[in-house]
Write an enzyme that holds these catalytic residues in place. Structure first.
Site, PDB file in Angstrom:
ATOM      1  N   ARG A  86      40.743  42.279  49.250  1.00  0.00           N
ATOM      2  CA  ARG A  86      40.188  42.571  47.935  1.00  0.00           C
ATOM      3  C   ARG A  86      38.832  43.260  48.060  1.00  0.00           C
ATOM      4  NH1 ARG A  86      42.353  37.108  46.893  1.00  0.00           N
ATOM      5  NH2 ARG A  86      44.148  37.314  45.545  1.00  0.00           N
ATOM      6  N   ASP A 122      34.765  39.104  41.376  1.00  0.00           N
ATOM      7  CA  ASP A 122      33.415  38.525  41.295  1.00  0.00           C
ATOM      8  C   ASP A 122      32.353  39.623  41.371  1.00  0.00           C
ATOM      9  OD1 ASP A 122      34.191  35.621  41.372  1.00  0.00           O
ATOM     10  OD2 ASP A 122      35.108  36.317  43.238  1.00  0.00           O
ATOM     11  N   SER A 142      37.874  36.917  35.609  1.00  0.00           N
ATOM     12  CA  SER A 142      39.052  36.023  35.586  1.00  0.00           C
ATOM     13  C   SER A 142      38.974  34.984  36.702  1.00  0.00           C
ATOM     14  CB  SER A 142      40.340  36.832  35.687  1.00  0.00           C
ATOM     15  OG  SER A 142      40.333  37.622  36.854  1.00  0.00           O
ATOM     16  N   ASP A 147      44.016  30.950  40.827  1.00  0.00           N
ATOM     17  CA  ASP A 147      44.065  30.173  42.075  1.00  0.00           C
ATOM     18  C   ASP A 147      44.112  28.673  41.772  1.00  0.00           C
ATOM     19  OD1 ASP A 147      42.933  32.618  44.003  1.00  0.00           O
ATOM     20  OD2 ASP A 147      42.071  32.545  41.997  1.00  0.00           O
ATOM     21  N   ARG A 150      47.529  27.883  40.814  1.00  0.00           N
ATOM     22  CA  ARG A 150      48.399  27.820  41.998  1.00  0.00           C
ATOM     23  C   ARG A 150      48.207  26.498  42.742  1.00  0.00           C
ATOM     24  NH1 ARG A 150      47.017  34.019  43.552  1.00  0.00           N
ATOM     25  NH2 ARG A 150      48.870  35.009  42.640  1.00  0.00           N
ATOM     26  N   HIS A 174      37.124  34.645  44.228  1.00  0.00           N
ATOM     27  CA  HIS A 174      38.565  34.866  44.082  1.00  0.00           C
ATOM     28  C   HIS A 174      38.954  35.755  45.252  1.00  0.00           C
ATOM     29  CE1 HIS A 174      42.509  35.882  42.614  1.00  0.00           C
ATOM     30  NE2 HIS A 174      42.192  37.159  42.547  1.00  0.00           N
TER      31      HIS A 174
HETATM   32  P1  NAD Z   1      47.718  49.457  38.254  1.00  0.00           P
HETATM   33  O1  NAD Z   1      47.449  50.582  39.173  1.00  0.00           O
HETATM   34  O2  NAD Z   1      49.108  49.188  37.827  1.00  0.00           O
HETATM   35  O3  NAD Z   1      46.839  49.610  36.920  1.00  0.00           O
HETATM   36  C1  NAD Z   1      45.522  50.043  36.932  1.00  0.00           C
HETATM   37  C2  NAD Z   1      45.343  50.932  35.717  1.00  0.00           C
HETATM   38  O4  NAD Z   1      43.971  51.351  35.668  1.00  0.00           O
HETATM   39  C3  NAD Z   1      46.201  52.203  35.757  1.00  0.00           C
HETATM   40  O5  NAD Z   1      46.984  52.284  34.586  1.00  0.00           O
HETATM   41  C4  NAD Z   1      45.186  53.324  35.839  1.00  0.00           C
HETATM   42  O6  NAD Z   1      45.591  54.513  35.144  1.00  0.00           O
HETATM   43  C5  NAD Z   1      43.984  52.667  35.171  1.00  0.00           C
HETATM   44  N1  NAD Z   1      42.720  53.333  35.499  1.00  0.00           N
HETATM   45  C6  NAD Z   1      42.285  53.792  36.692  1.00  0.00           C
HETATM   46  N2  NAD Z   1      41.087  54.353  36.555  1.00  0.00           N
HETATM   47  C7  NAD Z   1      40.744  54.256  35.257  1.00  0.00           C
HETATM   48  C8  NAD Z   1      39.626  54.645  34.499  1.00  0.00           C
HETATM   49  N3  NAD Z   1      38.603  55.300  35.068  1.00  0.00           N
HETATM   50  N4  NAD Z   1      39.616  54.378  33.185  1.00  0.00           N
HETATM   51  C9  NAD Z   1      40.657  53.747  32.601  1.00  0.00           C
HETATM   52  N5  NAD Z   1      41.740  53.337  33.265  1.00  0.00           N
HETATM   53  C10 NAD Z   1      41.786  53.603  34.572  1.00  0.00           C
HETATM   54  O7  NAD Z   1      47.073  48.179  38.947  1.00  0.00           O
HETATM   55  P2  NAD Z   1      47.364  46.651  38.548  1.00  0.00           P
HETATM   56  O8  NAD Z   1      48.414  46.130  39.441  1.00  0.00           O
HETATM   57  O9  NAD Z   1      47.504  46.559  37.092  1.00  0.00           O
HETATM   58  O10 NAD Z   1      45.999  45.973  38.995  1.00  0.00           O
HETATM   59  C11 NAD Z   1      44.802  46.195  38.273  1.00  0.00           C
HETATM   60  C12 NAD Z   1      43.646  45.443  38.907  1.00  0.00           C
HETATM   61  O11 NAD Z   1      43.821  44.044  38.729  1.00  0.00           O
HETATM   62  C13 NAD Z   1      43.514  45.648  40.418  1.00  0.00           C
HETATM   63  O12 NAD Z   1      42.154  45.773  40.752  1.00  0.00           O
HETATM   64  C14 NAD Z   1      44.059  44.377  40.990  1.00  0.00           C
HETATM   65  O13 NAD Z   1      43.546  44.095  42.268  1.00  0.00           O
HETATM   66  C15 NAD Z   1      43.563  43.407  39.964  1.00  0.00           C
HETATM   67  N6  NAD Z   1      44.211  42.096  39.988  1.00  0.00           N
HETATM   68  C16 NAD Z   1      43.416  41.035  39.788  1.00  0.00           C
HETATM   69  C17 NAD Z   1      43.933  39.771  39.829  1.00  0.00           C
HETATM   70  C18 NAD Z   1      43.030  38.602  39.590  1.00  0.00           C
HETATM   71  O14 NAD Z   1      43.458  37.441  39.657  1.00  0.00           O
HETATM   72  N7  NAD Z   1      41.760  38.821  39.312  1.00  0.00           N
HETATM   73  C19 NAD Z   1      45.293  39.589  40.080  1.00  0.00           C
HETATM   74  C20 NAD Z   1      46.100  40.706  40.251  1.00  0.00           C
HETATM   75  C21 NAD Z   1      45.545  41.963  40.201  1.00  0.00           C
END
Ligand code: NAD
Length: 311
Positions: A86, A122, A142, A147, A150, A174
């Site tokens: 991450r 974070d 978030s 976690d 889980r 996280h």
């Molecule tokens: P994804 O690629 O499917 O979606 C990301 C979206 O962001 C895309 O639609 C993209 O077009 C958009 N994007 C990119 N740059 C942008 C900008 N400048 N302005 C507006 N939109 C923009 O990815 P995902 O699978 O949906 O994951 C999104 C994020 O969530 C990742 O960073 C992932 O690591 C994170 N995530 C966090 C957790 C958590 O528990 N915190 C869990 C899973 C995923």
């Protein structure tokens, strides 16, 4: 209420919109994304399901649409590639945040809460707070809500118990350095070790390390198989948004600005927080074991190091 999802065309954003439609607390969901066309498609698809949910409207919008929102969920950015940590995502996503946070906050209403989901969550929650100049209680990550779920899920399966009777928290980053707080874990109020004795668990340490590994590796295991995680995180983000909109004063391990708790300063990380319409009402502390305290300090140091790398 109105929820804007920045990154709403992505897997996490659109799954969150899907789950939020059922909450009954949301009247409008606005998807904002750099990929306009995909956002439009997701909004149409989601909105067609509104006939079966309490009348929620799902549409696309621009940053100005965030300004009227009660909660702005930010999932925009790159997602984790197989084998990528991450923290390696950080630089790519920090640049995106430097661009989008000022757009989101330019005309944001005074009661709005921003919920950052993009990883490393974070670090990016801290960046959002620092760039936006908003009060820290209204910028949340978030964090380890997922976690923690889980961890509770693993314990409830292990002991064949209603998850509602499992009280256990994951705190800190996280990510790889997150800390499972075994010292205060309990099953219906019965301390974990005593409960293990009841159930005839012979090797408690082995059980702890197996569950610890499962919780810490969960995202990697899923990503290896399907390339991303979206449903579990969408549920945990939805639950967090519901607690905010419902003004519930619920305790959740969101990522928040830590200001002296457990001797840690000036970082965003997860501790149990009381969450309501104003965001984080207060940040709670545990009686940690010495090892847990050390692990938490190390986890904070991992986050701190990333923040320093960004300066
Ligand atoms: P994804 O690629 O499917 O979606 C990301 C979206 O962001 C895309 O639609 C993209 O077009 C958009 N994007 C990119 N740059 C942008 C900008 N400048 N302005 C507006 N939109 C923009 O990815 P995902 O699978 O949906 O994951 C999104 C994020 O969530 C990742 O960073 C992932 O690591 C994170 N995530 C966090 C957790 C958590 O528990 N915190 C869990 C899973 C995923």
């Amino acid at each position: 209420g109105t929820v804007a999802i920045v990154g709403g065309a992505g897997a996490v954003g659109s799954s969150t919109a899907f789950a939020l439609m059922d909450s009954g607390l949301v009247g409008e969901i606005v998807l904002v994304d750099i990929d306009d066309e995909r956002a439009e498609g997701e909004a149409m698809d989601l909105d067609h399901g509104a006939y079966f949910t309490s009348s929620v409207r799902v549409r696309t919008g621009d940053y100005e649409d965030c300004w009227d929102a009660d909660v702005v969920v930010v999932t925009a950015g790159a997602s984790q590639n197989p084998g990528e940590t991450r923290l390696e995502l950080m630089e790519r996503n920090a640049e995106i945040f430097a661009e989008i946070v000022p757009e989101i906050t330019a005309g944001l209403n005074d009661d709005a809460v921003i919920l950052v989901v993009t990883n490393p969550v974070d670090v990016l929650a801290y960046v959002t707070w620092a760039v936006s100049d908003l009060p820290a209680e209204r910028v949340i990550g978030s964090g380890t809500v997922l976690d923690t779920s889980r961890f509770r899920h693993a314990l409830s399966r292990e002991f064949d118990l209603d998850p509602a009777n499992v009280h256990a928290y994951v705190i800190g980053e996280h990510g790889d350095s997150e800390v499972l707080v075994w010292s205060s874990a309990n099953l219906g109020g019965v301390p974990f070790e005593r409960y293990c004795a009841h159930r005839g668990v012979e090797d408690v340490d082995a059980l702890k390390s197996r569950i610890g590994d499962d919780v810490r590796n969960a995202a990697y295991e899923i990503i290896e198989r399907k390339g991303r995680t979206n449903y579990g995180v969408a549920r945990s983000v939805t639950a967090t948004v519901e607690r905010i909109l419902g003004d519930d004063d619920s305790i959740l391990t969101v990522s928040t600005l830590v200001d002296g708790q457990h001797g840690i300063e000036d970082a965003y990380l997860s501790l149990p927080c009381t969450v309501n319409r104003g965001g984080v009402r207060d940040v709670l502390e545990f009686d940690l074991s010495e090892a847990e305290q050390t692990d938490l300090e190390e986890s904070a140091a991992v986050i701190r190091e990333s923040l320093d790398r960004l300066d």
